[in-house]
Enzyme design. Structure first.
Site, PDB file in Angstrom:
ATOM      1  CG  ASP A   1      -1.696   1.196   1.459  1.00  0.00           C
ATOM      2  OD1 ASP A   1      -2.320   1.652   0.484  1.00  0.00           O
ATOM      3  OD2 ASP A   1      -1.714   1.732   2.588  1.00  0.00           O
ATOM      4  CG  LEU A   2       1.584   5.746  -1.875  1.00  0.00           C
ATOM      5  CD1 LEU A   2       3.087   5.593  -2.042  1.00  0.00           C
ATOM      6  CD2 LEU A   2       1.001   6.491  -3.088  1.00  0.00           C
ATOM      7  CG  ASP A   3      -1.828   7.469   0.598  1.00  0.00           C
ATOM      8  OD1 ASP A   3      -0.892   8.244   0.371  1.00  0.00           O
ATOM      9  OD2 ASP A   3      -2.810   7.355  -0.156  1.00  0.00           O
TER      10      ASP A   3
ATOM     11  CB  THR B   1      -0.054  10.863   2.086  1.00  0.00           C
ATOM     12  OG1 THR B   1      -0.441   9.511   2.192  1.00  0.00           O
ATOM     13  CG2 THR B   1       1.037  11.032   1.075  1.00  0.00           C
TER      14      THR B   1
ATOM     15  CE  LYS C   1      -3.839   7.632   9.669  1.00  0.00           C
ATOM     16  NZ  LYS C   1      -2.959   7.323  10.793  1.00  0.00           N
ATOM     17  N   GLY C   2      -7.261   4.773   4.430  1.00  0.00           N
ATOM     18  CA  GLY C   2      -7.574   3.630   3.575  1.00  0.00           C
ATOM     19  C   GLY C   2      -8.933   3.730   2.888  1.00  0.00           C
TER      20      GLY C   2
ATOM     21  NE  ARG D   1      -9.818  12.344  -4.415  1.00  0.00           N
ATOM     22  CZ  ARG D   1      -9.349  12.566  -5.635  1.00  0.00           C
ATOM     23  NH1 ARG D   1     -10.021  13.348  -6.471  1.00  0.00           N
ATOM     24  NH2 ARG D   1      -8.207  12.019  -6.038  1.00  0.00           N
TER      25      ARG D   1
ATOM     26  CB  SER E   1      -2.210   3.263  -3.741  1.00  0.00           C
ATOM     27  OG  SER E   1      -2.794   4.402  -3.139  1.00  0.00           O
ATOM     28  CB  ALA E   2      -7.536   3.588  -2.292  1.00  0.00           C
ATOM     29  CB  SER E   3      -3.971   7.542  -3.596  1.00  0.00           C
ATOM     30  OG  SER E   3      -3.762   8.864  -4.050  1.00  0.00           O
TER      31      SER E   3
ATOM     32  CG  ASN F   1      -3.910  12.768  -5.838  1.00  0.00           C
ATOM     33  OD1 ASN F   1      -4.001  13.451  -6.851  1.00  0.00           O
ATOM     34  ND2 ASN F   1      -4.824  12.793  -4.877  1.00  0.00           N
TER      35      ASN F   1
ATOM     36  CE  LYS G   1      -5.732  -0.823  -1.024  1.00  0.00           C
ATOM     37  NZ  LYS G   1      -4.573  -0.112  -0.479  1.00  0.00           N
TER      38      LYS G   1
ATOM     39  CD  GLU H   1      -3.549  -1.751   2.872  1.00  0.00           C
ATOM     40  OE1 GLU H   1      -3.631  -0.948   3.818  1.00  0.00           O
ATOM     41  OE2 GLU H   1      -3.919  -1.481   1.728  1.00  0.00           O
ATOM     42  CG  ASP H   2      -1.862   2.378   6.541  1.00  0.00           C
ATOM     43  OD1 ASP H   2      -2.203   1.975   5.409  1.00  0.00           O
ATOM     44  OD2 ASP H   2      -2.123   3.510   6.962  1.00  0.00           O
TER      45      ASP H   2
HETATM   46  C1  BG6 Z   1      -5.859   6.039   0.433  1.00  0.00           C
HETATM   47  C2  BG6 Z   1      -5.774   6.898   1.681  1.00  0.00           C
HETATM   48  O1  BG6 Z   1      -4.608   5.469   0.150  1.00  0.00           O
HETATM   49  O2  BG6 Z   1      -6.265   6.825  -0.683  1.00  0.00           O
HETATM   50  C3  BG6 Z   1      -7.124   7.573   1.930  1.00  0.00           C
HETATM   51  O3  BG6 Z   1      -5.431   6.090   2.800  1.00  0.00           O
HETATM   52  C4  BG6 Z   1      -7.529   8.359   0.675  1.00  0.00           C
HETATM   53  O4  BG6 Z   1      -7.038   8.406   3.052  1.00  0.00           O
HETATM   54  C5  BG6 Z   1      -7.548   7.441  -0.542  1.00  0.00           C
HETATM   55  O5  BG6 Z   1      -8.818   8.937   0.872  1.00  0.00           O
HETATM   56  C6  BG6 Z   1      -7.896   8.175  -1.839  1.00  0.00           C
HETATM   57  O6  BG6 Z   1      -6.875   9.093  -2.115  1.00  0.00           O
HETATM   58  P1  BG6 Z   1      -6.931  10.242  -3.214  1.00  0.00           P
HETATM   59  O7  BG6 Z   1      -5.509  10.738  -3.267  1.00  0.00           O
HETATM   60  O8  BG6 Z   1      -7.351   9.609  -4.498  1.00  0.00           O
HETATM   61  O9  BG6 Z   1      -7.910  11.257  -2.723  1.00  0.00           O
HETATM   62 MG    MG Z   2      -2.796   3.066   3.677  1.00  0.00          MG
END
Ligand code: BG6
Ligand code: MG
Length: 223
Positions: free
Chosen positions: A8-10, A16, A44-45, A48, A115-117, A119, A146, A171-172
């Site tokens: 996982d990233l964040d 972050t 967390k996790g 958005r 990652s779910a992000s 970004n 997830k 994973e955190d």
């Molecule tokens: C996860 C974070 O990795 O990504 C969450 O733990 C975050 O806190 C999610 O909401 C989505 O991220 P982003 O960058 O697409 O808004």
């Molecule tokens: Mg995480």
């Protein structure tokens, strides 16, 4: 035998959460309520849009906005978040992560980032660690978040169809460990054992942690 290590990233590679917190708090302030660090733990996790729902619930404002207004709020928050992460430096990579990744790779194990992000690309570029991962799957590439295992199953497929039972996920977030298990993978928690109760193994972080130790311990657990 473990042939794929998925990260996982964040909260695992980089912290972050503090930038997400600053941006969500700014949105809460605009809406006229406070948002504490304890409230931020709940995000967390989480995706958005789900994060926005939790934030609005904290402020007692759930159900007050149209889907379009919510999209606009999430976009405003993301603009601030991107501003913060665009100033990140490689110093922010969490302690022990780089030597651990190198040890994993030197052991012939393929690595992926899941990652779910949305970004992820910006963060990896700022940290300069993209080449340490054989595959990257982020929030722009999955339709289910997830605890659904989609992100990690995609990682395993991109690594060259490594069987799920030969993959370990770091994973955190509780939802991340659930996703690993739902996909038939090992789940190593990064954080506190009280929170990450379902993990096969929990480490506080990567500082002083050796891959061979983790690998040997996982090999004693049948999948
Ligand atoms: C996860 C974070 O990795 O990504 C969450 O733990 C975050 O806190 C999610 O909401 C989505 O991220 P982003 O960058 O697409 O808004
Ligand atoms: Mg995480």
């Amino acid at each position: 035998m473990i042939r794929g290590a998925l990260f996982d990233l964040d909260g695992v590679i980089v912290d972050t959460a503090k930038y997400h917190y600053l941006a969500w708090r700014r949105l809460a302030a605009e809406l006229g309520f406070g948002f504490s660090e304890a409230d931020n733990e709940r995000l967390k996790g989480v995706s958005r849009m789900r994060s926005l729902d939790i934030l609005l619930e904290v402020g007692g404002m759930q159900g007050r906005f149209s889907p379009q207004e919510k999209e606009e709020m999430a976009e405003r928050k993301n603009g601030w978040y991107v501003e913060y992460i665009s100033r990140m430096t490689p110093d922010e990579i969490l302690p022990g992560v780089l030597p651990f990744l190198e040890e994993v790779r030197a052991d012939g194990v393929r690595t992926a980032l899941g990652s779910a992000s949305k970004n992820t690309g910006i963060i990896l570029a700022r940290l300069g660690i993209g080449e340490l991962f054989d595959a990257v799957v982020d929030g722009t590439m999955v339709s289910r978040t997830k605890p659904d295992p989609e992100v990690f199953l995609k990682c395993a497929a991109l690594l060259g169809d490594v069987p799920a039972g030969e993959c370990v996920v770091f994973e955190d977030a509780v939802a991340g460990i659930e996703a690993a298990h739902a996909g038939g993978m090992y789940g190593v928690g990064v954080g506190s054992p009280e929170v990450l109760k379902e993990a096969d193994l929990v480490i506080p972080g990567f500082a002083g942690i050796e891959w061979t130790e983790i690998r040997n311990q996982l090999n004693t657990i049948r999948k």
